[in-house]
Scaffold this active site. Structure first.
Site, mmCIF file in Angstrom:
data_model
loop_
_atom_site.group_PDB
_atom_site.id
_atom_site.type_symbol
_atom_site.label_atom_id
_atom_site.label_comp_id
_atom_site.label_asym_id
_atom_site.label_seq_id
_atom_site.Cartn_x
_atom_site.Cartn_y
_atom_site.Cartn_z
ATOM 1 N N THR A 64 0.575 -0.501 -7.153
ATOM 2 C CA THR A 64 -0.190 -0.655 -8.385
ATOM 3 C C THR A 64 0.043 0.523 -9.321
ATOM 4 O O THR A 64 0.168 0.349 -10.543
ATOM 5 C CB THR A 64 -1.688 -0.797 -8.064
ATOM 6 N N LYS A 122 0.804 -1.218 0.000
ATOM 7 C CA LYS A 122 0.000 0.000 0.000
ATOM 8 C C LYS A 122 0.843 1.277 0.000
ATOM 9 O O LYS A 122 0.478 2.293 0.578
ATOM 10 C CB LYS A 122 -0.977 0.017 1.177
ATOM 11 N N THR A 178 -1.725 7.190 -16.493
ATOM 12 C CA THR A 178 -1.531 6.485 -15.221
ATOM 13 C C THR A 178 -2.000 7.306 -14.022
ATOM 14 O O THR A 178 -1.703 6.957 -12.880
ATOM 15 C CB THR A 178 -0.048 6.104 -15.034
ATOM 16 N N MET A 193 -6.778 5.333 -13.890
ATOM 17 C CA MET A 193 -6.598 3.948 -13.454
ATOM 18 C C MET A 193 -7.840 3.434 -12.735
ATOM 19 O O MET A 193 -8.221 2.276 -12.880
ATOM 20 C CB MET A 193 -5.367 3.835 -12.548
ATOM 21 N N THR A 204 7.033 -7.033 -6.147
ATOM 22 C CA THR A 204 7.136 -7.815 -4.922
ATOM 23 C C THR A 204 6.980 -6.897 -3.722
ATOM 24 O O THR A 204 7.305 -5.704 -3.791
ATOM 25 C CB THR A 204 8.497 -8.545 -4.837
ATOM 26 N N HIS A 205 6.475 -7.467 -2.630
ATOM 27 C CA HIS A 205 6.463 -6.764 -1.345
ATOM 28 C C HIS A 205 7.538 -7.323 -0.416
ATOM 29 O O HIS A 205 7.635 -6.893 0.744
ATOM 30 C CB HIS A 205 5.096 -6.899 -0.668
#
Length: 347
Positions: free
Chosen positions: A73, A69, A276, A281, A157-158
């Protein structure tokens, strides 16, 4: 059990496990903690830890590394568009973002009785078969989709740098985006209620306390950030701040353009910035694609908004009680003071 990265993995037991499973209904298949670091994952991570650490990289790869978060994205869409769709005419742009920019460790987030089984007729499996012909989904649907994604691969990736391939910053490039913790925690709270694999049912105050205690999924935000900032002078790592990207989008895209070597013109960058943007989005809302609704708590979405909720800086204001805000301020002072980073908490 020790991983190839040198971490020790221990299953949560007793009250530690009971508390997680009580508040996060999706965590129903056990949890594992890695030390050093207190990284926390579903127990199935035991099967994947070494696969992630030894994942084979290519010089043309770009890995997007973020704590949950923190603008993940958005960054996925920005980087993929810059690398693959600078003129906004690529037909693949209509594919879900998590297909175009695969999520390396998504498989570990599917181990939950809160989720229905992904059956052979599910569109996710059908997509897997197209991208990974002859492969067995039991070996990791998203891991293999990441592996077999067409070059140049852009992946997300997180995971913290310490759990990612050791040669990431010598073989490939990585982009790290960070977000002020007050907004990040609030966004993660909504995210954890929306997605069934988290299934969070506790209060916001309890959620913040999990964060302050370094005791929820993925682990300590401050350490995740610290590991990246310690590498910020590495020429193969580009560090960004969510708030800067929001406030000075074109400037940040120019910096990213230089790092990626995409050589976009100013007009192309302006086009990417518009395409974007959060409203654009949100209108497309192409995160999971067909079949992705199995992950979502539609009742929560109808009441409180979906994955693309606000995307603002300073949304935390008025959401924290004075006591909770004071706790966050103290946590920030203790954990971020020596990291040489200045977050903006409002614009």
């Amino acid at each position: 059990m020790e991983t190839a990265s040198g971490h020790k993995m221990v299953r949560l037991e007793g009250e530690d496990l009971a508390r997680q499973e009580r508040d996060f209904k999706g965590y129903s298949e056990g949890m594992v903690r890695l030390t050093p670091g207190r990284w926390l994952f579903p127990a199935i991570f035991e099967q994947y830890a070494d696969k992630y650490y030894t994942f084979e990289l290519k010089p043309s790869d770009v890995m997007l590394v973020t704590y949950p978060k923190c603008g993940t994205t958005w960054l996925q869409e920005v980087v993929w568009t810059m690398r693959n769709n600078p003129n906004l005419d690529n037909p693949k742009a209509n594919m879900p973002i998590n297909v175009r920019v695969p999520f390396l460790e998504m498989d570990i987030l599917l181990s939950s009785r809160n989720l229905p089984a992904i059956t052979p007729d599910n569109p996710i499996i059908q997509g897997f078969k197209k991208m990974c012909p002859g492969r067995d989904p039991k070996d990791g649907i998203f891991l293999q989709m990441t592996e077999l994604a067409p070059s140049p691969r852009t992946m997300k990736t997180h995971l913290p740098l310490s759990l990612l391939p050791q040669n990431l910053l010598t073989t490939s490039k990585a982009v790290y985006i960070a977000r002020n913790p007050k907004d990040a925690v609030l966004s993660f709270y909504h995210h954890s209620r929306i997605l069934k694999n988290h299934g969070y049912t506790g209060t916001f105050e309890q959620f913040v306390q999990y964060f302050l205690d370094d005791d929820f999924m993925y682990g300590p935000y401050w350490l995740h950030l610290k590991e990246a900032l310690e590498q910020r002078d590495n020429p193969n790592l580009h560090v960004m701040l969510y708030e800067d990207l929001k406030q000075n989008t074109l400037h940040e895209l120019k910096r990213l353009n230089d790092f990626l070597g995409t050589e976009l013109t100013e007009d192309q960058l302006k086009g990417v910035a518009h395409y974007t943007s959060f409203p654009e989005m949100k209108a497309r809302n192409a995160l999971f694609g067909e079949g992705g609704e199995i992950f979502l708590n539609l009742g929560i979405i109808e009441k409180d908004g979906g994955f693309f909720r606000k995307g603002t800086v300073g949304d935390w204001k008025g959401k924290y009680t004075p006591e909770l805000d004071a706790k966050m301020d103290e946590w920030i002072k203790t954990n971020l003071a020596d990291l040489d980073i200045q977050f903006k908490y409002g614009l």
